[in-house]
Scaffold this active site. Structure first.
Site, short mmCIF file in Angstrom:
data_model
loop_
_atom_site.label_atom_id
_atom_site.label_comp_id
_atom_site.label_asym_id
_atom_site.label_seq_id
_atom_site.Cartn_x
_atom_site.Cartn_y
_atom_site.Cartn_z
N ASP A 213 7.08 24.76 67.32
CA ASP A 213 8.51 24.24 67.23
C ASP A 213 8.94 24.80 65.99
O ASP A 213 8.50 24.50 64.88
CB ASP A 213 8.48 22.76 67.35
CG ASP A 213 9.92 21.98 67.31
OD1 ASP A 213 10.81 22.81 67.37
OD2 ASP A 213 9.99 20.79 67.34
N ASP B 206 13.82 27.69 70.51
CA ASP B 206 12.99 27.73 69.31
C ASP B 206 11.67 26.75 69.57
O ASP B 206 11.29 26.29 68.63
CB ASP B 206 13.92 26.74 68.18
CG ASP B 206 14.29 25.41 68.48
OD1 ASP B 206 14.44 25.22 69.76
OD2 ASP B 206 14.52 24.67 67.65
N GLU B 207 11.37 26.63 70.69
CA GLU B 207 10.35 25.63 71.12
C GLU B 207 9.59 25.90 72.47
O GLU B 207 10.33 26.44 73.41
CB GLU B 207 10.95 24.07 71.40
CG GLU B 207 9.79 23.04 71.55
CD GLU B 207 10.74 21.85 71.88
OE1 GLU B 207 9.86 20.86 71.88
OE2 GLU B 207 11.94 21.71 71.69
#
Length: 367
Positions: free
Chosen positions: A22, A116-117
């Site tokens: 993350d 983003d993860e």
């Protein structure tokens, strides 16, 4: 799969090595990286001081309680010095592709959740590194070297615990939850901290006397299914540290939606329309960031007595822009006004998502 507690220890699911990566305050960190004048200052990406919602907040802004999906007016009130920056999704997507390439150096089993993860299954990894914690460290170091950005990582034997672990040492840290630690780690956790349990479900659990993972573990499977439907079994097992969901490569989101439960019940049409606007913004941001479009718009309404209705409309061609989505969503709301009862919650969603304009599928922006 339904198993007795005695069968849990026999599952090879405990042998899996799952990493959850993350990025830390991704959008805001990119803006601070690219504009040194923003470093160390409270930054909100998206919206403006007058309208819209916050898409992301820097850690400096989070100290004031500013968070994603918060109305910009509220964010500015909580942090008067907040600096609003327009989002640059093409830049975020380019960096996301860089990060994805780093993941791919270690495994082909990558399940993106957002720009983003992502989850990574490194049980059998390309470089033959025996410890998942070492893989996570290498990934984080390379992300920092190539992008200048920080990432946090959680390592465990299943997705649920890996997600919890990545939150445990944020920002710029990593944490391991081993099979021996899993059940004990979960038992003290407030149910509101469980990934996948939102405010409404958390409140319902609290009303039933379920406040922690241990409280949940003390319930029978029948009780959980009776009170929480198809999610009951999932809650029952994660309270025991068990989650057999695989990491799914090339995961495709079929729908995207956003909803909000109001602090007070609403009745006025203009107020309801105003509350719908930030939800429309949030859904359309997904479409822009993921390069997807859809033809079916659904409005969700929950009344004060918890009755829920949904109204859908399909258009002849894919919704092309934010204004088009707003026209259909607000039209659905107006067509059903006045409502017979005060409204507790509104939601809007797009379904049967497809990649639009020939765009390459991007990492999903989870809502």
């Amino acid at each position: 799969m339904v198993r007795s507690d005695s069968e849990q220890g026999d599952s090879n699911a405990f042998d899996r090595k799952i990493i959850h990566i993350d990025m830390d305050a991704f959008y805001a960190s990119v803006e601070q990286r690219d504009n040194p004048d923003l470093c160390g200052k409270p930054v909100a990406v998206g919206g403006s001081a007058e309208r819209g919602v916050v898409a992301a907040a820097s850690y400096e802004a989070r100290k004031f309680g500013v968070r994603s999906a918060m109305p910009s007016v509220t964010a500015k009130r909580q942090c008067p010095d907040l600096i609003f920056v327009r989002p640059r999704f093409e830049v975020y997507k380019a960096i996301s592709r860089q990060i994805r390439e780093i993941f791919a150096e270690h495994t082909t089993i990558i399940e993106p959740l957002s720009l983003d993860e992502a989850y990574l299954d490194v049980t059998e990894n390309i470089q033959g590194i025996p410890l998942a914690r070492d893989i996570a460290l290498r990934i984080r170091e390379k992300i920092k070297a190539e992008t200048g950005l920080n990432a946090s990582a959680g390592i465990s034997y299943n997705k649920f615990l890996a997600k919890l672990a990545s939150d445990h040492r944020k920002p710029n840290g990593q944490f391991v939850i081993s099979p021996e630690m899993g059940p004990a780690f979960v038992e003290t956790l407030p149910v509101g901290k469980f990934h996948g349990i939102g405010p409404a479900t958390s409140a319902k659990m609290n009303a039933l006397g379920i406040f922690t993972g241990l409280d949940m573990r003390n319930q029978t499977l029948e009780f959980m299914n009776a009170n929480f439907g198809k999610s009951g079994s999932y809650y029952y097992w994660i309270s025991r540290g068990v989650d057999e969901r695989p990491v799914r490569a090339n995961r495709t989101r079929k729908s995207v939606g956003a909803e909000n439960t109001f602090s007070t019940d609403l009745t006025e049409a203009e107020v309801l329309i105003a509350e719908l606007e930030p939800l429309i913004d949030k859904v359309w941001r997904h479409c822009e960031s993921a390069g997807t479009r859809a033809r079916t718009v659904t409005l969700k309404v929950k009344f004060a007595d918890f009755e829920i209705i949904t109204r859908s409309r399909s258009v002849s061609s894919a919704v092309a822009n934010r204004d088009g989505l707003a026209e259909v969503a607000i039209g659905l709301l107006q067509d059903n006004m006045p409502f017979p009862k005060p409204v507790r919650l509104l939601g809007v969603s797009l379904s049967s998502l497809q990649v639009g304009n020939g765009a390459e599928p991007q990492l999903d922006f989870g809502l």
